[in-house]
Scaffold this active site. Structure first.
Site, PDB file in Angstrom:
ATOM      1  N   ASN A   8       0.871  -1.171   0.000  1.00 37.23           N
ATOM      2  CA  ASN A   8       0.000   0.000   0.000  1.00 37.23           C
ATOM      3  C   ASN A   8       0.911   1.225   0.000  1.00 37.23           C
ATOM      4  O   ASN A   8       1.481   1.573   1.028  1.00 37.23           O
ATOM      5  CB  ASN A   8      -0.879  -0.049   1.263  1.00 37.23           C
ATOM      6  CG  ASN A   8      -1.732   1.195   1.420  1.00 37.23           C
ATOM      7  OD1 ASN A   8      -1.793   2.037   0.532  1.00 37.23           O
ATOM      8  ND2 ASN A   8      -2.391   1.301   2.569  1.00 37.23           N
ATOM      9  N   TRP A   9       1.045   1.831  -1.182  1.00 38.12           N
ATOM     10  CA  TRP A   9       1.999   2.947  -1.303  1.00 38.12           C
ATOM     11  C   TRP A   9       1.449   4.244  -0.707  1.00 38.12           C
ATOM     12  O   TRP A   9       2.158   5.236  -0.616  1.00 38.12           O
ATOM     13  CB  TRP A   9       2.387   3.157  -2.775  1.00 38.12           C
ATOM     14  CG  TRP A   9       3.142   2.010  -3.387  1.00 38.12           C
ATOM     15  CD1 TRP A   9       3.512   0.836  -2.783  1.00 38.12           C
ATOM     16  CD2 TRP A   9       3.642   1.924  -4.733  1.00 38.12           C
ATOM     17  NE1 TRP A   9       4.206   0.031  -3.660  1.00 38.12           N
ATOM     18  CE2 TRP A   9       4.295   0.671  -4.866  1.00 38.12           C
ATOM     19  CE3 TRP A   9       3.597   2.770  -5.845  1.00 38.12           C
ATOM     20  CZ2 TRP A   9       4.891   0.254  -6.063  1.00 38.12           C
ATOM     21  CZ3 TRP A   9       4.189   2.356  -7.034  1.00 38.12           C
ATOM     22  CH2 TRP A   9       4.837   1.118  -7.142  1.00 38.12           C
ATOM     23  N   LYS A  10       0.173   4.230  -0.345  1.00 39.54           N
ATOM     24  CA  LYS A  10      -0.462   5.422   0.252  1.00 39.54           C
ATOM     25  C   LYS A  10      -0.198   6.652  -0.621  1.00 39.54           C
ATOM     26  O   LYS A  10      -0.165   6.534  -1.840  1.00 39.54           O
ATOM     27  CB  LYS A  10       0.003   5.598   1.709  1.00 39.54           C
ATOM     28  CG  LYS A  10      -0.237   4.326   2.528  1.00 39.54           C
ATOM     29  CD  LYS A  10      -0.112   4.524   4.006  1.00 39.54           C
ATOM     30  CE  LYS A  10      -0.353   3.202   4.726  1.00 39.54           C
ATOM     31  NZ  LYS A  10      -0.301   3.311   6.170  1.00 39.54           N
ATOM     32  N   HIS A  97      -9.696   1.113   4.701  1.00 44.23           N
ATOM     33  CA  HIS A  97      -8.443   1.280   5.451  1.00 44.23           C
ATOM     34  C   HIS A  97      -8.708   2.246   6.607  1.00 44.23           C
ATOM     35  O   HIS A  97      -9.491   3.186   6.469  1.00 44.23           O
ATOM     36  CB  HIS A  97      -7.347   1.817   4.525  1.00 44.23           C
ATOM     37  CG  HIS A  97      -5.989   1.807   5.164  1.00 44.23           C
ATOM     38  ND1 HIS A  97      -5.610   2.764   6.078  1.00 44.23           N
ATOM     39  CD2 HIS A  97      -4.951   0.950   5.055  1.00 44.23           C
ATOM     40  CE1 HIS A  97      -4.381   2.482   6.494  1.00 44.23           C
ATOM     41  NE2 HIS A  97      -3.966   1.385   5.891  1.00 44.23           N
ATOM     42  N   GLU A  99      -7.124   4.654   7.688  1.00 41.51           N
ATOM     43  CA  GLU A  99      -6.880   6.065   7.352  1.00 41.51           C
ATOM     44  C   GLU A  99      -8.076   6.656   6.604  1.00 41.51           C
ATOM     45  O   GLU A  99      -8.351   7.846   6.704  1.00 41.51           O
ATOM     46  CB  GLU A  99      -5.572   6.189   6.554  1.00 41.51           C
ATOM     47  CG  GLU A  99      -4.368   5.974   7.472  1.00 41.51           C
ATOM     48  CD  GLU A  99      -3.114   5.457   6.797  1.00 41.51           C
ATOM     49  OE1 GLU A  99      -3.024   5.487   5.560  1.00 41.51           O
ATOM     50  OE2 GLU A  99      -2.221   4.995   7.538  1.00 41.51           O
ATOM     51  N   GLU A 164      -5.642  -4.990  10.630  1.00 41.57           N
ATOM     52  CA  GLU A 164      -4.631  -3.950  10.795  1.00 41.57           C
ATOM     53  C   GLU A 164      -4.915  -3.167  12.075  1.00 41.57           C
ATOM     54  O   GLU A 164      -5.672  -2.180  12.053  1.00 41.57           O
ATOM     55  CB  GLU A 164      -4.663  -2.991   9.609  1.00 41.57           C
ATOM     56  CG  GLU A 164      -4.312  -3.634   8.287  1.00 41.57           C
ATOM     57  CD  GLU A 164      -3.657  -2.620   7.356  1.00 41.57           C
ATOM     58  OE1 GLU A 164      -2.577  -2.934   6.846  1.00 41.57           O
ATOM     59  OE2 GLU A 164      -4.200  -1.524   7.172  1.00 41.57           O
ATOM     60  N   GLY A 170       2.270   2.192  10.772  1.00 45.03           N
ATOM     61  CA  GLY A 170       3.213   3.301  10.613  1.00 45.03           C
ATOM     62  C   GLY A 170       3.925   3.675  11.897  1.00 45.03           C
ATOM     63  O   GLY A 170       4.574   4.720  11.979  1.00 45.03           O
ATOM     64  N   SER A 209       3.227  -2.277  10.420  1.00 45.97           N
ATOM     65  CA  SER A 209       4.676  -2.324  10.658  1.00 45.97           C
ATOM     66  C   SER A 209       5.310  -3.666  10.295  1.00 45.97           C
ATOM     67  O   SER A 209       6.218  -4.136  10.992  1.00 45.97           O
ATOM     68  CB  SER A 209       4.997  -1.936  12.103  1.00 45.97           C
ATOM     69  OG  SER A 209       4.566  -0.607  12.361  1.00 45.97           O
ATOM     70  N   GLY A 230       2.702  -1.085   4.355  1.00 45.44           N
ATOM     71  CA  GLY A 230       2.789   0.326   4.000  1.00 45.44           C
ATOM     72  C   GLY A 230       4.240   0.722   3.785  1.00 45.44           C
ATOM     73  O   GLY A 230       4.805   0.519   2.707  1.00 45.44           O
ATOM     74  N   GLY A 231       4.847   1.263   4.833  1.00 45.89           N
ATOM     75  CA  GLY A 231       6.206   1.818   4.737  1.00 45.89           C
ATOM     76  C   GLY A 231       7.209   0.932   4.016  1.00 45.89           C
ATOM     77  O   GLY A 231       7.918   1.395   3.111  1.00 45.89           O
TER      78      GLY A 231
HETATM   79  P1  PGA Z   1       2.691   0.181   7.716  1.00 45.49           P
HETATM   80  O1  PGA Z   1       1.236   0.403   7.072  1.00 45.49           O
HETATM   81  O2  PGA Z   1       3.257  -1.080   7.119  1.00 45.49           O
HETATM   82  O3  PGA Z   1       3.477   1.411   7.299  1.00 45.49           O
HETATM   83  O4  PGA Z   1       2.504   0.080   9.187  1.00 45.49           O
HETATM   84  C1  PGA Z   1       0.357  -0.670   6.890  1.00 45.49           C
HETATM   85  C2  PGA Z   1      -0.935  -0.207   6.290  1.00 45.49           C
HETATM   86  O5  PGA Z   1      -1.419   0.886   6.630  1.00 45.49           O
HETATM   87  O6  PGA Z   1      -1.522  -0.901   5.439  1.00 45.49           O
END
Ligand code: PGA
Length: 249
Positions: A8-10, A97, A99, A164, A170, A209, A230-231
């Site tokens: 997930n490149w956000k 998600h 977010e 999640e 994050g 994470s 994500g990251g």
């Molecule tokens: P993260 O994000 O790996 O940076 O914790 C995961 C996500 O939001 O899907």
């Protein structure tokens, strides 16, 4: 069922960055041991989807969106529909998600409508659920996630669920193997309770994470069907290292 390793490149990267990352992932995927028991997926920002589709070429890496609107078309300024995603080569879409739930006030009901729209357009949805730190501190994590599953997944449901925990996203603080084992077993139970036999086959990803250093142990936990990353998905080498840690079903 192979594990799904989804990036997930956000809201990261300009076009050139997205193309470079996609090319590096595609090149790495081509070099992964054949028969690796995982599927790879990247979900770039909407504006980079077409460029990333070209950059991936014929590599065994699928493309997905990070959200879609519940309507096929209409007066929805700034939104993107599921058929539009499908049209530019996406096969998957992340929905609900945390977010989106937090920053855009998305409700379970809206997420369920989006899932229906995605499936109708031929996309496979990845529906995210997970509790806040406060909810966990109050011992409400299973209750919250149970409600999210009941409210966000239509019946029947064809797609993937991603657990999640919000406090792990994050933050660099991943859930422990024990937390993941408990929650994934609970989610499996809920899915079977709500969807009978079909619930036994729904893949449940862990997200929060995930990094190369913790991927092997997290991906080995029972009922973990892959990872939503994500990251670490913004670095091709880290993303591919996580893919190499994947296990067969
Ligand atoms: P993260 O994000 O790996 O940076 O914790 C995961 C996500 O939001 O899907």
């Amino acid at each position: 069922m192979p594990q799904l390793i989804a990036g997930n490149w956000k809201m990261h990267g300009l076009a050139a960055d997205a193309v470079a990352l996609a090319k590096a992932v595609a090149a790495g995927a081509a070099g992964l041991p054949t028969g690796l028991p995982c599927e790879l997926l990247v979900c770039p920002p909407f504006v980079h989807l077409t460029a990333v589709a070209h950059a991936l070429g014929g590599a065994p890496v699928a493309l997905g969106g990070q959200d879609c609107h519940q309507a096929k078309q209409g007066a929805h300024t700034g939104d993107i529909s599921a058929p539009m995603l499908r049209d530019v080569g996406a096969k998957w879409v992340i929905l609900g998600h945390s977010e989106r739930r937090q920053n855009h006030g998305e409700t379970d009901e809206q997420v369920r409508e989006k899932v229906l729209a995605a499936v109708e357009a031929g996309l496979t949805p990845i529906v995210c659920v997970g509790e806040t730190a406060d909810q966990r501190a109050g011992g409400q994590e299973t209750e919250v996630v149970g409600w999210q599953i009941a409210g966000s997944l239509p019946k029947p449901f064809t797609g993937v669920v991603a657990y999640e925990p919000i406090w792990a996203i994050g933050t660099g603080k991943n859930a422990t193997e024990q937390d993941v084992a408990t929650m994934h077993a609970f989610i499996r139970e809920e899915l079977v309770r709500q969807f009978a036999e079909a619930g036994a086959d729904i893949r449940i990803l862990y997200g929060g994470s995930v990094r190369p250093e913790n991927a092997t142990s997290l991906l080995a936990v029972p009922h973990v069907g892959g990872a939503l990353i994500g990251g670490a998905s913004l670095k091709a080498n880290d993303f591919l290292a996580i893919a190499r840690a994947a296990k067969g079903g």
